[in-house]
Write a protein that holds these residues in place. Structure first.
Motif, mmCIF file in Angstrom:
data_model
loop_
_atom_site.group_PDB
_atom_site.id
_atom_site.type_symbol
_atom_site.label_atom_id
_atom_site.label_comp_id
_atom_site.label_asym_id
_atom_site.label_seq_id
_atom_site.Cartn_x
_atom_site.Cartn_y
_atom_site.Cartn_z
ATOM 1 N N SER A 152 -2.466 6.115 8.402
ATOM 2 C CA SER A 152 -2.467 4.619 8.344
ATOM 3 C C SER A 152 -2.838 3.812 9.530
ATOM 4 O O SER A 152 -2.510 4.198 10.690
ATOM 5 N N LEU A 153 -3.298 2.439 9.318
ATOM 6 C CA LEU A 153 -3.412 1.452 10.311
ATOM 7 C C LEU A 153 -2.357 0.600 10.514
ATOM 8 O O LEU A 153 -2.325 -0.350 9.919
ATOM 9 N N ASN A 154 -1.063 1.030 11.066
ATOM 10 C CA ASN A 154 0.143 0.169 10.737
ATOM 11 C C ASN A 154 0.093 -1.223 11.339
ATOM 12 O O ASN A 154 0.733 -1.953 11.062
ATOM 13 N N TYR A 155 -1.141 -1.393 12.400
ATOM 14 C CA TYR A 155 -1.095 -2.635 12.938
ATOM 15 C C TYR A 155 -1.600 -3.939 12.034
ATOM 16 O O TYR A 155 -1.478 -4.959 12.345
ATOM 17 N N LEU A 156 -2.311 -3.225 10.860
ATOM 18 C CA LEU A 156 -2.592 -4.171 9.860
ATOM 19 C C LEU A 156 -1.531 -4.746 8.722
ATOM 20 O O LEU A 156 -1.791 -5.736 8.244
ATOM 21 N N ALA A 157 -0.572 -4.077 8.830
ATOM 22 C CA ALA A 157 0.787 -4.558 8.202
ATOM 23 C C ALA A 157 1.552 -5.632 8.978
ATOM 24 O O ALA A 157 1.592 -5.509 10.108
ATOM 25 N N SER A 203 2.813 1.870 3.706
ATOM 26 C CA SER A 203 3.583 3.322 3.926
ATOM 27 C C SER A 203 3.172 3.505 5.400
ATOM 28 O O SER A 203 1.705 3.337 5.930
ATOM 29 N N ARG A 204 3.789 3.846 6.285
ATOM 30 C CA ARG A 204 3.646 4.413 7.657
ATOM 31 C C ARG A 204 3.344 5.991 7.756
ATOM 32 O O ARG A 204 4.371 6.710 7.747
ATOM 33 N N ARG A 205 1.969 6.303 7.790
ATOM 34 C CA ARG A 205 1.658 7.598 7.975
ATOM 35 C C ARG A 205 1.053 7.966 8.910
ATOM 36 O O ARG A 205 -0.097 7.663 9.179
ATOM 37 N N ASP A 262 0.769 -1.040 0.050
ATOM 38 C CA ASP A 262 -0.008 0.172 -0.109
ATOM 39 C C ASP A 262 0.877 1.228 0.036
ATOM 40 O O ASP A 262 1.615 1.672 1.135
ATOM 41 N N LEU A 263 0.909 1.705 -1.101
ATOM 42 C CA LEU A 263 1.956 2.900 -1.477
ATOM 43 C C LEU A 263 1.383 4.241 -0.719
ATOM 44 O O LEU A 263 2.263 4.931 -0.136
ATOM 45 N N HIS A 264 0.045 4.469 -0.652
ATOM 46 C CA HIS A 264 -0.676 5.817 -0.424
ATOM 47 C C HIS A 264 -1.242 5.567 1.163
ATOM 48 O O HIS A 264 -0.883 6.499 1.735
#
Length: 340
Positions: A123-128, A117-119, A95-97
């Motif tokens: 972004s919902l970083n815990y889903l990566a 991408s960590r924004r 997921d780039l954006h």
């Protein structure tokens, strides 16, 4: 060795964002040459992805309709998108954006590996779950570089962050016919103008674009091409009344035809908008009109592009834009002489 075979790249930015993501898409294609790559993208950017040749398939998603449409209809559409994505059985999602809804789509895809991408705050970083994680987005960097930072965990680095697009022969022929019909193929320098903008606050007054066109026609012997996007369609009659009679107005071009036409102009003067990034990607010198005192995150990166900016776009005078445009036009003429 990590070797995914079926990759989903989520690229839901605006048109200009998608163009600026092209170096990252090229890098993914080169890193995984045997993989099947699907790019999920909004309607405006789909033709750009197709033109780039970096994707095996394109999943067009109208994110605005999903977000702003009637709730029940939106839910049905979201379900259909998720169902289609799950059916494709992706083994890796990038997921780039990276927005909350795109992160969720990646999670619901069922792909075992997900790189986002960590924004902060978006972004919902815990889903990566890809390890190592990419660095947190650095908003001071150029947008193209931010997309490339997402790919650092894949060992992708030292990529030139300059978008490139090649035009198609069929579109080139269409544009050549249009120019011939308008008698704009006589050898006079072609200057492109894009008076539109997705945001009214970024739009240089139409009357000043018209005066710029008049100066270029009278003083430089240029033939001016006016490009009109779908959002500016209502301005068509006003443009025909304001601009010199010799100006050619293109208001029905596809994105790929727009790229072909832009590739033929010596300089492209534009507000900060998606078509400006397409012009730069096909190798045309750009004069960007901006309201940003520090617009470094989104300006075309190469040296032959110029930015004219002030506290607001409305502060920019015809004289200063004309001067910069002439400087770029003279530079391109010199380059053409030495390249013969």
């Amino acid at each position: 060795m990590f070797d995914p075979r079926n990759i989903l790249v989520i690229d839901f930015g605006q048109l200009g964002d998608v163009v600026l993501s092209l170096p990252a898409l090229r890098a993914i294609r080169e890193r995984f040459p045997s993989a099947r790559i699907t790019v999920a993208v909004g309607k405006p950017g789909a033709e750009v992805i197709e033109l780039s040749g970096y994707a095996n398939s394109i999943l067009v998603v109208d994110r605005v309709a999903l977000r702003d449409g009637p709730k029940l209809v939106s839910l049905v559409r979201i379900f259909q998108v998720v169902k289609k994505v799950r059916r494709s059985r992706f083994d890796f999602v990038i997921d780039l954006h990276s927005l909350s809804e795109t992160n969720l789509l990646g999670f619901l895809s069922g792909a075992p590996k997900r790189l986002y991408s960590r924004r902060p705050g978006r972004s919902l970083n815990y889903l990566a779950n890809f390890s190592p994680s990419p660095p947190v987005e650095d908003s001071s960097k150029h947008s193209a570089e931010r997309y490339l930072d997402v790919l650092l965990p894949l060992g992708i680095k030292d990529v030139i962050p300059v978008p490139r697009l090649a035009t198609r022969a069929s579109d080139d022929r269409t544009v050549e016919k249009l120019l011939k019909k308008e008698k704009a193929d006589t050898g006079a320098p072609l200057v492109g103008l894009f008076p539109g903008s997705g945001h009214p606050g970024r739009r240089w007054p139409l009357e000043r674009f018209a005066k710029l066109a008049d100066h270029l026609t009278r003083n430089e012997g240029a033939r001016v091409l006016i490009f009109v996007g779908p959002e500016e369609g209502a301005l068509g009659r006003q443009m025909r009344n304001l601009f010199p009679s010799s100006a050619v107005i293109f208001d029905k071009l596809t994105i790929s035809q727009l790229a072909s036409a832009q590739a033929r102009v010596s300089v492209f003067v534009s507000n900060d908008t998606g078509p400006m990034h397409i012009a730069a990607a096909v190798g045309t010198a750009v004069v960007m009109l901006s309201d940003r005192p520090t617009p470094n995150s989104f300006v075309p990166k190469e040296q032959h592009h110029r930015v004219v900016y002030g506290g607001s776009v409305g502060e920019l005078t015809v004289e200063e834009v004309y001067t910069v445009t002439c400087e770029v036009l003279a530079s391109r003429r010199t380059e053409a002489l030495f390249s013969r």
